[in-house]
Design a protein around this motif. Structure first.
Motif, PDB file in Angstrom:
ATOM      1  N   GLY A   1       0.822  -1.211   0.000  1.00 22.42           N
ATOM      2  CA  GLY A   1       0.000   0.000   0.000  1.00 22.42           C
ATOM      3  C   GLY A   1       0.851   1.254   0.000  1.00 22.42           C
TER       4      GLY A   1
ATOM      5  N   GLN B   1       2.353   1.733  -3.445  1.00 25.82           N
ATOM      6  CA  GLN B   1       1.407   2.282  -4.410  1.00 25.82           C
ATOM      7  C   GLN B   1       1.155   3.767  -4.156  1.00 25.82           C
ATOM      8  OE1 GLN B   1       0.687   2.082  -7.330  1.00 25.82           O
ATOM      9  NE2 GLN B   1      -0.848   0.463  -7.545  1.00 25.82           N
TER      10      GLN B   1
ATOM     11  N   THR C   1      -5.326  -1.370  -6.848  1.00 33.47           N
ATOM     12  CA  THR C   1      -5.358  -2.095  -5.572  1.00 33.47           C
ATOM     13  C   THR C   1      -5.307  -3.609  -5.743  1.00 33.47           C
ATOM     14  OG1 THR C   1      -7.789  -2.098  -5.569  1.00 33.47           O
ATOM     15  CG2 THR C   1      -6.695  -0.251  -4.467  1.00 33.47           C
TER      16      THR C   1
ATOM     17  N   LEU D   1      -2.631  -5.677  -3.879  1.00 32.90           N
ATOM     18  CA  LEU D   1      -2.499  -5.383  -2.452  1.00 32.90           C
ATOM     19  C   LEU D   1      -3.237  -6.392  -1.589  1.00 32.90           C
ATOM     20  CD1 LEU D   1      -3.128  -1.518  -2.478  1.00 32.90           C
ATOM     21  CD2 LEU D   1      -0.942  -2.728  -2.638  1.00 32.90           C
TER      22      LEU D   1
ATOM     23  N   VAL E   1      -5.961  -2.019   0.951  1.00 28.24           N
ATOM     24  CA  VAL E   1      -6.684  -1.410  -0.178  1.00 28.24           C
ATOM     25  C   VAL E   1      -7.199  -0.027   0.187  1.00 28.24           C
ATOM     26  CG1 VAL E   1      -8.794  -1.601  -1.574  1.00 28.24           C
ATOM     27  CG2 VAL E   1      -7.291  -3.589  -1.290  1.00 28.24           C
TER      28      VAL E   1
ATOM     29  N   VAL F   1      -4.966   3.183  -0.151  1.00 29.88           N
ATOM     30  CA  VAL F   1      -4.733   3.660  -1.519  1.00 29.88           C
ATOM     31  C   VAL F   1      -5.994   4.324  -2.063  1.00 29.88           C
ATOM     32  CG1 VAL F   1      -4.205   2.933  -3.891  1.00 29.88           C
ATOM     33  CG2 VAL F   1      -2.910   1.987  -1.957  1.00 29.88           C
TER      34      VAL F   1
ATOM     35  N   THR G   1     -10.830  -0.668 -12.165  1.00 29.48           N
ATOM     36  CA  THR G   1     -10.842  -1.278 -10.836  1.00 29.48           C
ATOM     37  C   THR G   1     -11.965  -2.292 -10.728  1.00 29.48           C
ATOM     38  OG1 THR G   1     -10.902  -0.808  -8.449  1.00 29.48           O
ATOM     39  CG2 THR G   1     -12.355   0.507  -9.844  1.00 29.48           C
TER      40      THR G   1
END
Length: 259
Positions: free
Chosen positions: A159, A162, A183, A186, A191, A194, A212
């Motif tokens: 995380g 990112q 995400t 991750l 999650v 982010v 996503t």
């Protein structure tokens, strides 16, 4: 051949086709994204979502169709009725205006967090190092990592990595941010940190296209939800329209599995 581009459209994708060998991955995509809006792209694996993102900054060349960002054709210049591919240095310059956050972070492992964030502003935009460092520290504070500037990527959680990748993308002050399943690599408990950063960017009026599987995020943050399947946009509209009142059976079938 004249084309009218709505000046409020940050992204204007027209009849984009893309194949890899005999596999047609994008089958005539039309999409507009207005300045300051968040578009979330949903769809099953293999539907063309990531390829679409990669065509927007010319990481993948389109076979047919055009893509404009902030009124400028990406990857080409128009001369009469013909399109001529831009030299690589021009494409690289265009990419500095389009931030891209990858699924797997893509940080330089041999550079510290701070060095990762300043690398492109210094080497590509030729900013003075001191100015780039000052900006990088502001961005790291914004993503909650002010205290990790001297760490290396391997010392961070997924995380955190990112969030560094997001700060790095923002360092070029792009007109548009693209997120490719930011995400998905991750652990579930990471999650949220982010998504919170991306929500903050949305609140600041950043134009974003986010691929996503996070339906709750799409419902909360998106101005427009796009559902892709088989290389086509099957349905698009407000989150309420697409997620709560989908018109197409394929959209309903997909949502029944992920909601």
């Amino acid at each position: 051949m004249s084309e009218t581009v709505d000046t409020a459209d940050m992204v204007d994708i027209r009849s984009v086709h893309k194949s890899f060998g005999s596999l047609e991955v994008l089958k005539g995509i039309d999409l507009r994204v207005r300045a300051g809006e968040v578009t979330v792209v949903l769809g099953p694996s293999g539907s063309g979502k990531s390829t679409l993102l990669r065509t927007i900054n010319h990481l993948e060349k389109v076979d047919r169709g055009t893509i404009s960002v902030d009124g400028a054709l990406i990857g080409y210049r128009r001369s009469g009725d013909k399109l001529h591919e831009l030299p690589e240095r021009e494409v690289l310059r265009q990419r500095t205006r389009i931030g891209f956050v990858f699924q797997n972070f893509n940080l330089f492992p041999h550079l510290t967090v701070l060095e990762n964030v300043i690398e492109a502003p210094v080497s590509v935009l030729r900013r003075p190092r001191g100015q780039a460092v000052e900006q990088a520290r502001r961005l790291l504070a914004r993503v909650g990592l002010a205290d990790r500037a001297d760490s290396y990527p391997k010392q961070l959680s997924g995380g955190q990595q990112q969030r560094v990748a997001i700060a790095r993308a923002l360092a070029l002050e792009p007109k548009l941010l693209l997120f490719d399943e930011p995400t998905s690599a991750l652990d579930p408990e990471l999650v949220g940190e982010v998504l919170d950063v991306i929500k903050d960017l949305a609140g600041r009026g950043t134009t974003m296209i986010v691929v996503t599987h996070e339906i709750g995020f799409a419902r909360e943050v998106a101005d427009t939800v796009v559902f892709m399947d088989g290389g086509r946009i099957v349905e698009q509209g407000t989150p309420a329209d697409v997620l709560d009142r989908p018109r197409h059976e394929r959209t309903r079938a997909f949502l029944s599995k992920v909601l």
